[in-house]
Structure formats: C-alpha cells, structure tokens
Design an enzyme around this catalytic site. Structure first.
Site, PDB file in Angstrom:
ATOM      1  N   TYR A  81       0.835  -1.211   0.000  1.00  0.00           N
ATOM      2  CA  TYR A  81       0.000   0.000   0.000  1.00  0.00           C
ATOM      3  C   TYR A  81       0.867   1.257   0.000  1.00  0.00           C
ATOM      4  O   TYR A  81       0.693   2.151  -0.825  1.00  0.00           O
ATOM      5  CB  TYR A  81      -0.943  -0.007   1.217  1.00  0.00           C
ATOM      6  CG  TYR A  81      -1.772   1.264   1.326  1.00  0.00           C
ATOM      7  CD1 TYR A  81      -2.958   1.388   0.607  1.00  0.00           C
ATOM      8  CD2 TYR A  81      -1.358   2.344   2.121  1.00  0.00           C
ATOM      9  CE1 TYR A  81      -3.711   2.561   0.688  1.00  0.00           C
ATOM     10  CE2 TYR A  81      -2.102   3.503   2.203  1.00  0.00           C
ATOM     11  CZ  TYR A  81      -3.282   3.607   1.487  1.00  0.00           C
ATOM     12  OH  TYR A  81      -4.020   4.771   1.562  1.00  0.00           O
TER      13      TYR A  81
HETATM   14  N1  LIG Z   1      -9.404   6.871   4.823  1.00  0.00           N
HETATM   15  C1  LIG Z   1      -8.205   7.366   5.036  1.00  0.00           C
HETATM   16  O1  LIG Z   1      -7.843   7.677   6.172  1.00  0.00           O
HETATM   17  C2  LIG Z   1      -7.267   7.578   3.887  1.00  0.00           C
HETATM   18  C3  LIG Z   1      -6.045   8.208   4.123  1.00  0.00           C
HETATM   19  C4  LIG Z   1      -5.170   8.430   3.065  1.00  0.00           C
HETATM   20  C5  LIG Z   1      -5.536   8.011   1.785  1.00  0.00           C
HETATM   21  N2  LIG Z   1      -6.740   7.389   1.580  1.00  0.00           N
HETATM   22  C6  LIG Z   1      -7.078   6.994   0.207  1.00  0.00           C
HETATM   23  O2  LIG Z   1      -8.416   7.383  -0.072  1.00  0.00           O
HETATM   24  C7  LIG Z   1      -8.917   6.597  -1.149  1.00  0.00           C
HETATM   25  C8  LIG Z   1     -10.317   6.133  -0.831  1.00  0.00           C
HETATM   26  O3  LIG Z   1     -10.268   5.233   0.246  1.00  0.00           O
HETATM   27  P1  LIG Z   1     -11.308   5.276   1.435  1.00  0.00           P
HETATM   28  O4  LIG Z   1     -10.565   5.586   2.646  1.00  0.00           O
HETATM   29  O5  LIG Z   1     -12.493   6.078   1.055  1.00  0.00           O
HETATM   30  O6  LIG Z   1     -11.686   3.714   1.551  1.00  0.00           O
HETATM   31  P2  LIG Z   1     -12.974   2.870   1.154  1.00  0.00           P
HETATM   32  O7  LIG Z   1     -14.196   3.445   1.762  1.00  0.00           O
HETATM   33  O8  LIG Z   1     -12.627   1.462   1.443  1.00  0.00           O
HETATM   34  O9  LIG Z   1     -13.080   3.095  -0.422  1.00  0.00           O
HETATM   35  C9  LIG Z   1     -12.258   2.434  -1.340  1.00  0.00           C
HETATM   36  C10 LIG Z   1     -13.032   2.321  -2.633  1.00  0.00           C
HETATM   37  O10 LIG Z   1     -12.200   1.645  -3.604  1.00  0.00           O
HETATM   38  C11 LIG Z   1     -13.008   0.674  -4.240  1.00  0.00           C
HETATM   39  N3  LIG Z   1     -12.225  -0.450  -4.730  1.00  0.00           N
HETATM   40  C12 LIG Z   1     -11.368  -1.237  -4.030  1.00  0.00           C
HETATM   41  N4  LIG Z   1     -10.920  -2.225  -4.808  1.00  0.00           N
HETATM   42  C13 LIG Z   1     -11.493  -2.067  -6.036  1.00  0.00           C
HETATM   43  C14 LIG Z   1     -11.440  -2.789  -7.252  1.00  0.00           C
HETATM   44  N5  LIG Z   1     -10.735  -3.909  -7.372  1.00  0.00           N
HETATM   45  N6  LIG Z   1     -12.154  -2.332  -8.295  1.00  0.00           N
HETATM   46  C15 LIG Z   1     -12.903  -1.215  -8.194  1.00  0.00           C
HETATM   47  N7  LIG Z   1     -13.011  -0.507  -7.058  1.00  0.00           N
HETATM   48  C16 LIG Z   1     -12.317  -0.933  -5.985  1.00  0.00           C
HETATM   49  C17 LIG Z   1     -13.964   0.195  -3.162  1.00  0.00           C
HETATM   50  O11 LIG Z   1     -15.062  -0.444  -3.757  1.00  0.00           O
HETATM   51  P3  LIG Z   1     -15.996  -1.454  -2.886  1.00  0.00           P
HETATM   52  O12 LIG Z   1     -16.571  -0.625  -1.782  1.00  0.00           O
HETATM   53  O13 LIG Z   1     -16.989  -1.912  -3.856  1.00  0.00           O
HETATM   54  O14 LIG Z   1     -15.080  -2.518  -2.380  1.00  0.00           O
HETATM   55  C18 LIG Z   1     -14.306   1.496  -2.466  1.00  0.00           C
HETATM   56  O15 LIG Z   1     -15.368   2.155  -3.103  1.00  0.00           O
HETATM   57  C19 LIG Z   1      -7.892   5.483  -1.351  1.00  0.00           C
HETATM   58  O16 LIG Z   1      -7.090   5.795  -2.470  1.00  0.00           O
HETATM   59  C20 LIG Z   1      -7.077   5.513  -0.079  1.00  0.00           C
HETATM   60  O17 LIG Z   1      -5.767   5.028  -0.276  1.00  0.00           O
HETATM   61  C21 LIG Z   1      -7.599   7.163   2.592  1.00  0.00           C
END
Ligand SMILES: NC(=O)c1ccc[n+]([C@@H]2O[C@H](COP(=O)([O-])OP(=O)(O)OC[C@H]3O[C@@H](n4cnc5c(N)ncnc54)[C@H](OP(=O)(O)O)[C@@H]3O)[C@@H](O)[C@H]2O)c1
Length: 241
Positions: A162
């Site tokens: 990651y």
């Molecule tokens: N949350 C934090 O604290 C944080 C901090 C820094 C960066 N980020 C970044 O923010 C972004 C969004 O993450 P989030 O925190 O909002 O997490 P999240 O709620 O788990 O969202 C991730 C999304 O990616 C989709 N996804 C995962 N695998 C996939 C695949 N094989 N094909 C298509 N879609 C896929 C998921 O779809 P499904 O729901 O259908 O599985 C989900 O909609 C990511 O790039 C993450 O690295 C988050």
C-alpha cells in the site's frame, strides 16, 4: 483546507470517479454532483454504486451514470471500452478522480504475501496507469481538464504494498503533470486526505476509535478546489486536512 466552492463550480463538467461506491469516493461524487457535474460512478460493487446514484438523485443533483468495473481484473480492452462509452454517452471528459484503492495488509517486506502485493499494485497503481492512458485522448480534447489522484504518505515500516503503491502514484502524478503542461494543459495533482473515517482506514487501524476522525464529507473542500477551474496548481500534493 479552507475553500468555499461556488455552487456552479463544476456546471456542465463530466467527471469520472473511481471507488465511487464508498468512503471518500462516494463523498466526492456527491459533492461534485451538488456543484453541477455529471458524475460517472465507477466501482466494484454495483449495489453500492446504485445507492450513491439514488442519493444523488434524491438531492436533485444532475443525474449521474454508473459504470461497474473490477479494477483487479480489468484489461486494456476494458479501459478502451470505458473510453468509448464515455465518448458515446457524453462526448467529453473534463475530470478524472483516481480514488479506488485497497489496503492489503501491514507486513514487513521480507514476509509480504506475494499475491497480495501484485493485487494491491494492480488496483492502486496499474489500474490508474491503464485508465489514464485510455482516457487521455478524451481529456486533452477539452480545455482545462483535470486529473486528480487520492494519495497517502505512508512510507514507514510495514506499510508494504500500500505504502509503495502511493509512492508510485505520486511519481505517476508528477510525470503526467510535466508531460501535460502544454499550451492547453491538463492539470494533474494529488490530494492526501489525511486520516478519514472509512472502511479502508478501519482495516489499517483496527484499534482506532473512528469517531475521532473526520468523515469523508468533512474533507471535500480540497477535492472541490483541485477539480475546479480556479485551481492552477500542477504536479502538487494538496493536503485535505
Ligand atoms: N481513509 C483514510 O484515512 C485515507 C487516508 C489516506 C488516503 N486514503 C485513500 O483514499 C482513497 C479512498 O479510500 P477510502 O478511505 O475512502 O476507503 P474505502 O471506503 O474502502 O473506499 C475504497 C473504494 O475503492 C473501491 N475499490 C477497491 N478495490 C477495487 C477494485 N478492485 N475495483 C474497483 N473498485 C475498488 C472500493 O469499492 P468497494 O466498496 O466496492 O469494495 C471502495 O469504493 C484510497 O485511495 C485511499 O488510499 C484514505
């Protein structure tokens, strides 16, 4: 980030968002739609995309579109089909938010599961490369289009695939920003959300109290700013918090 977006910031824009069914992608899709954009909701779970679609309709925002796609197994042909569909349905693409990602597992490199490494790299990095490559002909056709990557800053021990994938995304963002800094530029930036209350965060920090974290909706100012016409930054990482 402090920014108040005008109500019509994204009027008449077509914006594709990956990982739009949950978390930050869902909040961005709704925020962009509220500011006038037609959003194309791309993600793995059709049911989640449909519920975001319904929420956008119930807010009386512009009608979105749904594009279910599993980034893990998608081939270059699938990305070409995506580009053709957007061109046929909308005739243009003004914004692309690369946001879908998987966390994988906390692991020292020496013991990192090899298949999991490939999977994380495929979803977090290779998919962004393949999608950008397929959609660039459409993006360069419109004036002043935007590519935004959701990044992270995890290059400490045990962040494994990651952390490595997000460092690669920063590299891809910088290279693209430099290549596309032409007379009719495509602005390319990344945004680091910081800690946000989502499923991915809970997997990475299972012992954390989620109520101490900002919600996705609370960090949308930066996501709006970086997608809007007034943002003239290029090749930068913007901190959402
Ligand atoms: N949350 C934090 O604290 C944080 C901090 C820094 C960066 N980020 C970044 O923010 C972004 C969004 O993450 P989030 O925190 O909002 O997490 P999240 O709620 O788990 O969202 C991730 C999304 O990616 C989709 N996804 C995962 N695998 C996939 C695949 N094989 N094909 C298509 N879609 C896929 C998921 O779809 P499904 O729901 O259908 O599985 C989900 O909609 C990511 O790039 C993450 O690295 C988050």
């Amino acid at each position: 980030m402090q920014y108040i977006a005008p109500a019509d910031l994204l009027k008449d824009k077509i914006i594709l968002i990956t990982g739009a069914g949950d978390g930050i992608g869902k909040a961005a899709a709704k925020a962009y739609a509220r500011h006038g954009a037609t959003v194309v909701l791309l993600g793995r779970t059709t049911q989640k995309l449909e519920s975001v679609y319904d929420e956008i309709i119930s807010e009386r925002s512009v009608q979105p579109a749904i594009y279910p796609m599993n980034l893990e197994g998608a081939s270059p042909k699938d990305y070409a089909d995506l580009a053709n569909t957007i061109e046929t349905e909308f005739g243009a693409l003004h914004g692309l938010l690369h946001n879908a990602a998987m966390f994988g597992a906390a692991s020292p490199i020496q013991h990192h599961d090899v298949d999991l490494w490939y999977k994380v790299m495929q979803i977090n990095v290779n998919a962004a490369f393949l999608m950008t490559r397929a959609l660039l002909p459409l993006l360069v056709k419109t004036d002043d289009s935007r590519i935004v990557f959701t990044t992270d800053d995890k290059t400490q021990a045990y962040w494994g695939a990651y952390g490595t994938s997000k460092a690669a995304i920063n590299g891809l963002m910088n290279i693209l920003a430099d290549e596309l800094d032409t007379e009719h530029p495509v602005r390319v930036n990344a945004i680091n959300p910081g800690p946000v209350r989502t499923r991915l965060r809970a997997r990475a920090f299972p012992g954390e109290n989620p109520n101490t974290l900002k919600t996705p909706d609370e960090i949308m100012a930066g996501y709006l700013y970086v997608m809007g016409e007034n943002c003239d930054r290029n090749g930068e990482i913007i901190q959402a918090q």
